[in-house]
Design an enzyme around this catalytic site. Sequence first.
Site, PDB file in Angstrom:
ATOM      1  N   ASP A 113      -4.979  -3.546   4.750  1.00 30.95           N
ATOM      2  CA  ASP A 113      -5.484  -3.115   6.051  1.00 30.95           C
ATOM      3  C   ASP A 113      -6.996  -3.253   6.201  1.00 30.95           C
ATOM      4  O   ASP A 113      -7.512  -3.381   7.287  1.00 30.95           O
ATOM      5  CB  ASP A 113      -5.056  -1.670   6.351  1.00 30.95           C
ATOM      6  CG  ASP A 113      -5.312  -0.742   5.168  1.00 30.95           C
ATOM      7  OD1 ASP A 113      -6.055  -1.148   4.255  1.00 30.95           O
ATOM      8  OD2 ASP A 113      -4.776   0.376   5.166  1.00 30.95           O
ATOM      9  N   ASP A 168      -9.423  -6.475   1.945  1.00 34.25           N
ATOM     10  CA  ASP A 168      -8.087  -6.945   1.580  1.00 34.25           C
ATOM     11  C   ASP A 168      -7.875  -8.399   1.986  1.00 34.25           C
ATOM     12  O   ASP A 168      -6.917  -9.038   1.550  1.00 34.25           O
ATOM     13  CB  ASP A 168      -6.999  -6.098   2.267  1.00 34.25           C
ATOM     14  CG  ASP A 168      -6.956  -4.687   1.711  1.00 34.25           C
ATOM     15  OD1 ASP A 168      -7.303  -4.522   0.535  1.00 34.25           O
ATOM     16  OD2 ASP A 168      -6.596  -3.759   2.454  1.00 34.25           O
ATOM     17  N   ASP A 203       0.864  -1.181   0.000  1.00 30.09           N
ATOM     18  CA  ASP A 203       0.000   0.000   0.000  1.00 30.09           C
ATOM     19  C   ASP A 203       0.892   1.220   0.000  1.00 30.09           C
ATOM     20  O   ASP A 203       2.072   1.123   0.317  1.00 30.09           O
ATOM     21  CB  ASP A 203      -0.780   0.066   1.325  1.00 30.09           C
ATOM     22  CG  ASP A 203      -1.942  -0.874   1.336  1.00 30.09           C
ATOM     23  OD1 ASP A 203      -2.298  -1.362   0.279  1.00 30.09           O
ATOM     24  OD2 ASP A 203      -2.481  -1.092   2.437  1.00 30.09           O
TER      25      ASP A 203
HETATM   26  P1  ATP Z   1      -3.288   3.750  -0.279  1.00 33.52           P
HETATM   27  O1  ATP Z   1      -3.253   2.630  -1.218  1.00 33.52           O
HETATM   28  O2  ATP Z   1      -2.428   4.860  -0.691  1.00 33.52           O
HETATM   29  O3  ATP Z   1      -3.109   3.328   1.124  1.00 33.52           O
HETATM   30  P2  ATP Z   1      -5.993   3.649  -0.369  1.00 33.52           P
HETATM   31  O4  ATP Z   1      -6.003   2.595  -1.379  1.00 33.52           O
HETATM   32  O5  ATP Z   1      -6.336   3.307   1.030  1.00 33.52           O
HETATM   33  O6  ATP Z   1      -4.673   4.411  -0.381  1.00 33.52           O
HETATM   34  P3  ATP Z   1      -8.289   5.088  -0.353  1.00 33.52           P
HETATM   35  O7  ATP Z   1      -8.230   5.414   1.087  1.00 33.52           O
HETATM   36  O8  ATP Z   1      -9.166   4.025  -0.848  1.00 33.52           O
HETATM   37  O9  ATP Z   1      -6.866   4.792  -0.876  1.00 33.52           O
HETATM   38  O10 ATP Z   1      -8.565   6.425  -1.087  1.00 33.52           O
HETATM   39  C1  ATP Z   1      -8.801   6.483  -2.453  1.00 33.52           C
HETATM   40  C2  ATP Z   1      -9.296   7.858  -2.784  1.00 33.52           C
HETATM   41  O11 ATP Z   1     -10.536   8.061  -2.110  1.00 33.52           O
HETATM   42  C3  ATP Z   1      -8.389   8.970  -2.312  1.00 33.52           C
HETATM   43  O12 ATP Z   1      -7.459   9.322  -3.306  1.00 33.52           O
HETATM   44  C4  ATP Z   1      -9.345  10.093  -2.045  1.00 33.52           C
HETATM   45  O13 ATP Z   1      -9.620  10.808  -3.227  1.00 33.52           O
HETATM   46  C5  ATP Z   1     -10.619   9.382  -1.645  1.00 33.52           C
HETATM   47  N1  ATP Z   1     -10.770   9.369  -0.186  1.00 33.52           N
HETATM   48  C6  ATP Z   1      -9.937   8.869   0.713  1.00 33.52           C
HETATM   49  N2  ATP Z   1     -10.422   9.001   1.960  1.00 33.52           N
HETATM   50  C7  ATP Z   1     -11.623   9.613   1.844  1.00 33.52           C
HETATM   51  C8  ATP Z   1     -12.636  10.008   2.771  1.00 33.52           C
HETATM   52  N3  ATP Z   1     -12.517   9.800   4.052  1.00 33.52           N
HETATM   53  N4  ATP Z   1     -13.717  10.603   2.278  1.00 33.52           N
HETATM   54  C9  ATP Z   1     -13.870  10.768   0.974  1.00 33.52           C
HETATM   55  N5  ATP Z   1     -12.961  10.434   0.058  1.00 33.52           N
HETATM   56  C10 ATP Z   1     -11.846   9.854   0.462  1.00 33.52           C
END
Ligand code: ATP
Length: 923
Positions: free
Chosen positions: A652, A656, A335
């Site tokens: 996480d 997943d 991640d």
């Molecule tokens: P990484 O792989 O970097 O850990 P992730 O896969 O967990 O990130 P997400 O948390 O799914 O990524 O976020 C994807 C997208 O969703 C982000 O780029 C953002 O635009 C949006 N996002 C993230 N958190 C929020 C939230 N709490 N509310 C609304 N949109 C969000």
Amino acid sequence: MKTDPDIEPETSWHSMPVQEVFQHLQTSENGLDSSQARQRLDSFGPNKLPRARKQGPFKRFLLQFHNVLIYVLLAATIVTALLQQWVDSAVIFAVCLVNALIGFIQEGKAEKSMESLQGMLAPVATVLRDGQKKTVPAEELVPGDVVVLSSGDKVPADLRLFQARDLQIEEAALTGESVPVGKDIYEADPEAGLGDRSCMAFSGTMVAYGQGAGVVAATGAHTQIGRISAMLAQVQTLTTPLLKKITRFGHFLTAAILVTALATFAFGILVRQLMPSEMFMAAVGLAVSAIPAGLPAIMTITLAIGVQRMARRNAIIRKLPALETLGAVTTICSDKTGTLTKNQMTVQSVQVSEDLYLITGTGYNPMGEFRLQDQNIDPLQHSLLAETLRAVLLCNEAHIYYQENEGVYRLEGASTEGALVAAAMKAGLDQKQENADRPRIDAIPFSSDKKFMATLHDYHQDGGRRIILKGAPERVLERCSHQANSNGQKELDPDFWHNSGETIASRGQRLLAVAFKDVPGDKKGLDEEDTSEGFTLLGLFGIIDPPREEAVKAAAKLIGRCVSVRDCQSAGINVKMITGDHALTAVSIADELGIGDGRTFLAGKDLEKMSDEELEKKVPGVDVYARTSPEHKLRLVQALQAGGNIVAMTGDGVNDAPALKRADVGVAMGKGGTEAAREASDVVLADDNFASIANAVEEGRTIYDNLKKAILFILPTNGGQALVVMASIVLGIGLLGEGGEYTLPISPPQILWINMIIAVTLALALAFEPPEGNVMSRPPRPPDEPLISGFLIWRVASVSVLLVIGTLWHYQYMLSGGASHELASTTAINTLVVGQVFYLINSRFIHEPAWSIRGFLGSRAVLISIAVLAVLQIGFTYLPFMQYIFQTEPVCLESWIRIVLFGIIVFLAVELEKAFFRSRTGD
Ligand code: ATP
């Protein structure tokens, strides 16, 4: 002051209305305060299940004898006793006893270290205490506590739910049913079975989807799972595939040794015409000295030490086979957020209409300036900016508070959301006030699949309501028809927002858009349809999350990019970044980390369109995966594995779990991850840090090396011992009496003595070996590498033969110089032992040369074990009672010089052999 509630164990919470439950438990939907909770903890006890009773020490000790190798030794003890060979019998029994004792002590230690790992993985729960959300150890929950559940949580106690939003819980742990069941808040029939009590969430089950809140009705042994299985076995046994292979190999070896001993026995009687009783003792001596009795104990110790070393480096092993697999990993899929980056998100830019505002400050400290075209501005004077900031403050689950005693601002909630709260606070908005002025009616929580969240508020003074939508820009934009500007709103200009998003993303900033839709005052709740269209875009946020320096270094070390010249090593491992972020954000951060070529990426939506075969062809060339959802991870693992890779995958969230299970090594986050991910994983990172994965790989390789070293040391020394007996009989070396009594150059009790002291000293030392210098600069071990390689057989044979030649030569040399049999034999034994000491130093490095100061003095364990051995061996040679038992005689200095010279010859010969193999493989 309230007293503790009186709780009947059989209370039917599921058929009681919520208010009655609160009354009964003397609590409310705001939960308990800390002092009440403390008091109840005293009277109800901790929320944990009673442990299964462990095996008593006596039984554990006896179990040490349950091993084929030891059976043979025990049989030899009895037979020698029957033949009234008391010294032999006592020494053989001492060998068994010493081995059992070592095994017993070490196993105890290993169990303790496994238990302490369990402690590090103890689950936590989110509760309302003193009216605030807090994370506490699940053990501290008491009846009456209010617990908040979200997807991926393990339900920490039996809860009567009073809030449920799309809540689905997988109750396999309790009912065996693996399909998640929907939950609600309504009373169930008093007679309903566990599976039908939909207003209850039971301890040990997993939240598969949605959110909810419930009041704790039962804890610990009083929960349903506590009643069903009051005893839960918690301690893992220390075993891995390699260990199993070695046990099997042990059986084979025992059979082979017994056959050889029998053959030697027959040869002695039939060919050499020796006395059967003498030959029997010789055969027993041969069998006993050939059996590597200490090997299982040493393997266990090596693994236990490895587990502890990994835990110290923040990688907690949940499933032991991962210890070995880690050393063979060829690809790590990680991640981004929190693992490769610091997860300290800060909003740096906000695009509102045509204006791009920049915000100063770092972290969650709500101090910073707003700047527009290099001028500081007052954000509240810029009404559209203020409106945008208000929207992200309201559509938000996080909050920031000031921790008085530490003097810092702390975040409760997700970091992306925290960054938005901090930005709004910098502008002077007060979250509590805003929430009070525009109360939330309903919400759709954020999920990595949907990539947005939405809330419904009582927004306008005239009673009108507003839906706020915030999420990944593509998801938000496709739901917008208009955009806000200073005059109200105008039709959306998608190209403008697209370009401005790309500009922000290419600076490595995470993008997040926010929009609104006004709805009539009678709108009661939100569903998917309400969020599908008709929104007005407010603005676009750019959030930075800098890469972790340690991750940059660790990635460089793994993939062979140079950060500094010293770090420029290549473990030949591919590192791939998998993120939910925008492609340009991902590529830019990946580039800073040294991952990928700074251009190539694969987006989730393109990945989705590919067939399995296409994906399999594509993955070797792509290191950055953007806008992925958790489901894509499973396909990536499969595609990589199909290409022959051994994959470590991080995760996480609850979604997943399938990928974590499928990966060869599933790695879950200990701090930020959900319980569901942890349960599916093999390794948990205590600090969520990518560098810890790299460390775990290094430790994994070291453990495997140390296991191999132990085998490479023990087998040739045992082989040498056995061969001395065999060669003497076959070649007719030794004393032959007139009546056919035959005395071996090294008698059975003497050979047993050597076997025992080597097992308790030298062999143990290798378990403590630190990683070799080149451990991370060689390519991963082929996963199918056989345990018994041609190299191993060669090493066993060559070193055994070398030891035998030295030992028997010295015996003959002494005899021919007029020495007594006793003196010649004592000299021969010391020759064998010193040869083994030098070979131990060779064995510290499998391929690398050992002739260095580090080779000789670099390991305390080796030095201590040699010192102990020297003391024992001097006692054996010079103490009168030892001389009486073992028939030894004092050895003179001249002989010692020859003995040490022989040791040096062994050492040099093995080093030459290593150099030869190194030159052949080009290492
Ligand atoms: P990484 O792989 O970097 O850990 P992730 O896969 O967990 O990130 P997400 O948390 O799914 O990524 O976020 C994807 C997208 O969703 C982000 O780029 C953002 O635009 C949006 N996002 C993230 N958190 C929020 C939230 N709490 N509310 C609304 N949109 C969000």
